[in-house]
Scaffold this active site. Structure first.
Site, mmCIF file in Angstrom:
data_model
loop_
_atom_site.group_PDB
_atom_site.id
_atom_site.type_symbol
_atom_site.label_atom_id
_atom_site.label_comp_id
_atom_site.label_asym_id
_atom_site.label_seq_id
_atom_site.Cartn_x
_atom_site.Cartn_y
_atom_site.Cartn_z
ATOM 1 N N LYS A 194 28.354 -17.051 0.772
ATOM 2 C CA LYS A 194 27.511 -17.079 1.917
ATOM 3 C C LYS A 194 26.690 -18.341 2.104
ATOM 4 O O LYS A 194 25.709 -18.511 1.144
ATOM 5 C CB LYS A 194 26.574 -15.887 1.756
ATOM 6 N N GLU A 270 19.009 -19.732 -9.587
ATOM 7 C CA GLU A 270 18.333 -21.147 -9.427
ATOM 8 C C GLU A 270 17.322 -21.316 -8.477
ATOM 9 O O GLU A 270 17.935 -21.224 -7.146
ATOM 10 C CB GLU A 270 19.363 -22.222 -9.215
ATOM 11 N N CYS A 304 15.242 -29.316 -4.817
ATOM 12 C CA CYS A 304 14.613 -28.499 -5.949
ATOM 13 C C CYS A 304 13.767 -29.236 -7.269
ATOM 14 O O CYS A 304 12.972 -28.966 -7.717
ATOM 15 C CB CYS A 304 15.470 -27.725 -6.507
ATOM 16 N N GLU A 401 5.581 -25.213 -3.936
ATOM 17 C CA GLU A 401 6.839 -26.049 -3.554
ATOM 18 C C GLU A 401 6.669 -26.173 -2.068
ATOM 19 O O GLU A 401 7.029 -25.394 -1.123
ATOM 20 C CB GLU A 401 8.155 -25.187 -4.034
#
Ligand code: NAD
Length: 516
Positions: A194, A270, A304, A401
């Site tokens: 997906k 992750e 990331c 983040e």
């Protein structure tokens, strides 16, 4: 969308943006409409205009995709094929990816705002290298023999884990497709992928290339759609054996809960990060400024592992900050197809607004805005490369983040202070160290809680080098053989050296034997 010519007014280069050929779900080797017939719009972040209407997959579509993957796993050729045959097909797939690099890079540029030349020269070749590496591994999955004791011997079998669900974020749409699909293919698994709803185009194109390469039907299925519907249906599916998720920590938690309350499928996560780059007094400041720019602003900060916290030792702090601001102002933000652009638009309106709101938090909480901080361009989701100084460890711009072009520069005095403050985060994905002193480099690298440490480099990825998270950056590893073994079930087969062996209370000696 009709083919469009992009011409950069200041240079002679022109590039023809491809027509969008694939907008439907890819199930059992065919492009099909969603069961509901619903579609969603994918938006060009350069212009805020609709690129195409994409089939919106939901639970029923995930069920069909899983059924196809299950059939291909239980009865199809892929899990039973010798590694050398799988390798041939995967290498053909690599060839096709390499022949279509420009088209793939262009799709990610219009869909996710990624700089075209970066996609063409870096991300997609790297994705192809991952596929090539795992194609080689498909033929090298050696089992081992086990000598248990004098009476028993055994061997292990590496069996593919089954049907895998891959859930992908939008920041590396094409690269991430290969990071996920390649090791699972090498292991002999079948899968449902997906892609993120913001960037579905390149994954559909890759599915088409897989079919051309001869990947059997049902091995790779792609269901486009939204996270809470299609993504959630994958995480909770009773017939998916393994889940590989890359995305935010918040959604990672939901995915893990769904896996736990359904069939206890294995999960690798992750997740998000707030990675530091630690710069010591002994470095060459100009070179290190370039390293910090690359680490912090690559892929418009939608990375990331980007070094969004830069710790600078006090002896060079002032010089570093002055030069850092100067270089950052030189970063050209613009259309991803313009050869002079280094930074494209943020992926979508939500991300654009999130980044701008963090910039406001930074200002409100008392950090100093050194450079940037504003949107740019007449339309599209462009934001200036932004640097804050005077950042304290508890400010939101230091803890959260942001996933955009916003860097906090933080001053420190001693090694011990740097280590303590760097580890003051719930995340632990990556870190960088810049110093000429090997003692410092070794000490600091061992003390930082992160899955990959770059010494005097940054963003140095390789197909052979595993990476993944500590703490709330997730668990499980990508790349290298570590990235493959999560798709393998190790089965042990045990047999007596001679005759029938009966357990005798731990003595491991035959108590009864059958006469021949
Ligand atoms: P996200 O978590 O919002 O979405 C990721 C994927 O999950 C998408 O495909 C989305 O549709 C799907 N999803 C959303 N809700 C879901 C649900 N309830 N159930 C199942 N699936 C669901 O993340 P994003 O905004 O697409 O990506 C940015 C995040 O990804 C950042 O936090 C970044 O750090 C992280 N990321 C991590 C790595 C890594 O290797 N650690 C790499 C790239 C990105």
């Amino acid at each position: 969308m009709a083919a469009e010519n992009y011409t950069n007014g200041n240079s002679k280069s022109s590039f023809k943006i491809p027509e969008i050929k694939f907008t439907k779900l890819f199930i059992n080797g065919e492009f099909v409409d969603s069961v509901s017939g619903k579609t969603f719009e994918t938006i060009d972040p350069r212009s805020e205009e609709v690129i195409a209407n994409i089939a919106e997959g939901d639970k029923e579509d995930v069920d069909l995709a899983v059924k196809a993957a299950r059939e291909a796993f239980d009865h199809g050729p892929w899990p039973r094929m010798p590694g050398s045959e799988k390798k041939k097909i995967m290498m053909k797939f690599v060839d096709l990816v390499e022949q279509n690099i420009e088209e793939l890079a262009a799709l990610d540029a219009i869909d996710a705002g990624k700089v075209f030349s970066h996609g063409k020269i870096r991300e997609i070749p790297f994705g192809a290298s991952i596929l090539r590496n795992y194609a080689g591994a498909a033929d090298m999955l050696y089992s081992k023999t086990v000598k248990l004791n004098d009476q028993l011997q055994g061997y292990t079998l590496n069996k593919p884990i089954g049907v895998v669900g891959h859930i992908i974020p939008w920041n590396f749409p094409c690269g991430m497709f290969f990071f996920k699909v390649s090791p699972a293919m090498a292991a002999g698994c079948t899968m449902v992928v997906k892609p993120a709803e913001q960037s579905p185009l390149s994954a559909l194109y890759c599915a088409h290339l897989a079919k051309l390469a001869g990947v059997p039907d049902g091995v790779i299925n792609v269901v486009t759609g939204y996270g809470p519907t299609a993504g959630a249906a994958i995480s909770s599916h009773m017939d998916i054996d393994c889940l590989s998720f890359t995305g935010s920590t918040e959604v990672g938690r939901l995915v893990m809960q769904a896996a736990a309350t359904s069939n206890l499928k294995s999960v690798s996560l992750e997740l998000g990060a707030k990675s530091p780059l630690i710069i010591f007094d002994d470095v060459d400041v100009d070179d290190t400024v370039k390293l910090a720019l690359m680490g912090g602003f690559a892929n418009k900060g939608e990375f990331c592992v980007c070094s969004s916290r830069i710790f600078v030792q006090e002896g060079i702090y002032d010089e570093f900050v002055t030069k850092f601001a100067l270089y950052a102002k030189g970063i050209t933000v613009g259309d991803p197809f313009d050869p002079s652009s280094i930074q494209g638009p943020q992926v979508d309106k939500a991300q654009y607004e999130k980044v701008l709101s963090y910039i406001e938090h930074g200002k409100r909480q008392g950090a100093t805005l050194l450079t940037g901080g504003k949107p740019c361009g007449e339309k599209g989701y462009y934001i200036e490369p932004t640097i804050f100084t005077d950042v304290t460890d508890d400010m939101l711009i230091a803890t959260d983040e942001i996933f955009g072009p916003v860097i906090s520069v933080i001053k420190f005095k001693t090694i011990e202070e740097a280590i303590a403050r760097v580890n003051l985060t719930r995340y632990g994905l990556a870190a960088g160290i810049a110093t000429k002193d090997l003692n410092i480099a070794n000490t600091v690298s061992r003390s930082i809680h992160a899955g990959i440490i770059w010494m005097n480099c940054y963003l140095a990825f390789d197909a052979d080098c595993p990476y993944g998270g500590y703490k709330m950056s997730g668990f499980g590893r990508q790349f290298g053989m570590e990235g493959l073994y999560k798709y393998i079930q190790v089965k042990s087969i045990v047999t007596p050296v001679q005759n029938l062996h009966v357990w005798n209370g731990g003595q491991s000696r035959p108590r009864r034997t059958l006469r021949r």
